[in-house]
Structures are given as structure tokens and as C-alpha cells.
Design an enzyme around this catalytic site. Structure first.
Site, PDB file in Angstrom:
ATOM      1  CB  ILE A  13     -19.430 -36.224   6.285  1.00 14.44           C
ATOM      2  CG1 ILE A  13     -20.337 -37.091   5.162  1.00 14.44           C
ATOM      3  CG2 ILE A  13     -20.677 -35.204   6.645  1.00 14.44           C
ATOM      4  CD1 ILE A  13     -21.201 -37.604   5.348  1.00 14.44           C
ATOM      5  CB  VAL A  17     -11.229 -38.519   2.598  1.00  9.25           C
ATOM      6  CG1 VAL A  17      -9.929 -39.102   3.433  1.00  9.25           C
ATOM      7  CG2 VAL A  17     -10.852 -37.055   1.990  1.00  9.25           C
ATOM      8  CE  LYS A  37     -18.820 -36.923  -7.135  1.00  9.43           C
ATOM      9  NZ  LYS A  37     -19.095 -36.838  -5.615  1.00  9.43           N
ATOM     10  CG  ASP A  50     -15.472 -35.243  -5.295  1.00 13.65           C
ATOM     11  OD1 ASP A  50     -14.826 -34.290  -5.053  1.00 13.65           O
ATOM     12  OD2 ASP A  50     -16.776 -35.426  -5.109  1.00 13.65           O
ATOM     13  CD  GLU A 110     -16.918 -39.463  -4.068  1.00 12.90           C
ATOM     14  OE1 GLU A 110     -17.171 -38.407  -3.443  1.00 12.90           O
ATOM     15  OE2 GLU A 110     -15.831 -39.918  -4.369  1.00 12.90           O
ATOM     16  N   GLY A 171     -16.381 -40.336   8.576  1.00  8.09           N
ATOM     17  CA  GLY A 171     -15.322 -39.802   7.450  1.00  8.09           C
ATOM     18  C   GLY A 171     -14.410 -38.761   7.996  1.00  8.09           C
TER      19      GLY A 171
END
Length: 247
Positions: A13, A17, A37, A50, A110, A171
């Protein structure tokens, strides 16, 4: 706010970003930023994950750290067990975030998928790490039909654990949003009980990184170091019956 946990209401989703945009906006505001992460799944040992994507988009000034990597695109606990690798505990995640916060103004943690995805055999989740950190949580939500339910459930799960939901960021905001997406702009804050703090245009992650960094503050509200206005966005996109005063 030195540590911010970023969680989605599901997978795919736009969580990475959004994390990258928050990092870029903070760097543009003069802050030092790290992206943590804890568990990267679904990538090979030599593939960028990521955290590396956040550096690519937000710039080399961002520090990236990854704690564990599992090859299959599954929940961290399942992916770890199938790969025969150690799982992560909430205390390990919290310790890593606190360490990064000693040298950075903002640490973005994240998560993997949604808030209550299992990280270990005991059923611990990203929410447990957030509790240890006492950190607010930014919720990344989809734009369209079904997002009211998933976002509200996520907000309720946060409140049940005594956690603060900083707000919601869409998102991936469509270039041509349907009626459900447009109505959700006004309904999301009411349903979830948290403010709308931004909307990232669809395809933002494919922009050249310099353009991404320049535009990121325009997608995010002031609490995220941006200039985005929910009132102006509602005026532009919400149906006529949803006036800014109603929002």
C-alpha cells in the site's frame, strides 16, 4: 518526536514510499534521519531492500539499517521458521531504534505488512516494539474501498495498547480517484479518529530521486515536516457535500 514507527494497514500500500517521503521531508527541514527495517522479507541476500530504497529516494544523507532478512515474501515469523533463521524480538527492535536515535534527529522504524503481523514464535508484533519505545505510530492506508475498516481497526489496536496514532497517510493517491477514494478523504479521520497527514501520488516511487526529494514536503502535513494541507486537498478532491468545515 525522535522515533516514529511506520505501519501499514496491509501489504503493498506504499509504506516504503511513505517512509522515504517522510525521510526526505525531514532531511529537507535540516534533520538527520535513519531508517530502520527490522525484518526484510522476500528479497535475496544481494538485492536491495526497503531501507536501501529509502536511501535511494530520500538521499545518501539517510542512514539505513536492517536487522534481519528472510528470502520468502511471508510474515517475518513464518519466513524465519521456513528459512531456519532466528526471529526478531521487540526488545531487539527497540534497542536498535534507541541506538540510532542517539546519533539522529529522527528514526523511522518501518514495519512489515500490518501492525499485528507476527515477528516471532511468541506472537510479538511491531506494536510491542512501539510500546517498548513509547513511540507514536504513523499509519499508511490505501485510498479506496475497504480502507475505512482496515484503518479503523488499526487505530483501535493502537489505542488498546496505549499507543498514539500520529495520523494517517494515504500511500498511493490515484491520478483519477474513484468516488470511494474521494469520500474516504473526509471519512478516514472520522472513522479512525486520527488526522489525515498526507497523500502520496501514485507512482511517486518511480520519480527520479531528485524530483522525489523536492516534491516530498508537498505530500505531507507540517507534523511530518511538510507543507501539505488536508483542507486544500479536500477542497480539490472530496465530493461537494464534504466541505473543509465538515472535515
Amino acid at each position: 518526536m525522535s522515533i516514529l514507527v511506520v505501519s501499514g494497514t496491509g501489504t503493498e500500500i506504499g509504506k516504503t514510499v511513505v517512509t522515504s517521503a517522510v525521510a526526505a521531508a525531514a532531511v529537507a527541514a535540516g534533520r538527520s534521519v535513519a531508517v530502520l527495517k527490522p525484518a526484510q522479507t522476500g528479497v535475496g541476500p544481494d538485492e536491495p531492500g526497503d531501507a536501501a530504497e529509502a536511501v535511494r529516494l530520500a538521499g545518501p544523507a539517510v542512514t539505513a539499517r536492517e536487522l534481519a532478512r528472510y528470502p520468502e515474501p511471508l510474515a517475518p515469523d513464518t519466513a524465519a521458521r521456513r528459512a531456519g533463521l532466528p526471529t526478531l524480538s521487540p526488545s531487539e527492535i527497540a534497542e536498535a531504534a534507541r541506538e540510532l536515535s542517539l546519533h539522529h534527529d529522527l528514526v523511522l522504524v518501518e514495519g512489515a505488512g500490518g501492525l499485528l503481523v507476527r515477528f516471532d514464535e511468541a506472537g510479538h508484533t511491531l506494536a510491542d516494539a512501539a510500546v517498548l519505545l513509547g513511540a507514536p505510530v504513523l499509519v499508511v492506508a490505501a485510498a479506496g474501498l475497504g480502507t475505512l475498516n482496515s484503518t479503523t481497526l488499526t487505530a483501535q489496536a493502537l489505542r488498546a495498547r496505549g499507543l498514539t496514532a500520529l495520523g494517517v497517510v494515504v500511500g498511493s493517491w490515484p491520478a483519477s480517484p474513484d468516488l470511494a477514494s474521494r469520500c474516504n478523504l473526509a471519512d478516514l479521520p472520522k472513522s479512525a479518529g486520527v488526522p489525515l497527514l498526507g497523500a502520496i501520488p501514485e507512482g511517486a516511487g518511480t520519480l527520479p530521486p531528485p524530483d522525489f526529494r523536492t516534491q516530498s514536503p508537498t505530500w505531507l502535513a507540517p507534523p511530518l515536516s511538510g507543507t501539505w494541507s488536508p483542507t486544500s486537498f479536500l477542497t480539490t478532491w472530496a465530493p461537494p457535500e464534504f466541505t473543509p468545515a465538515d472535515a
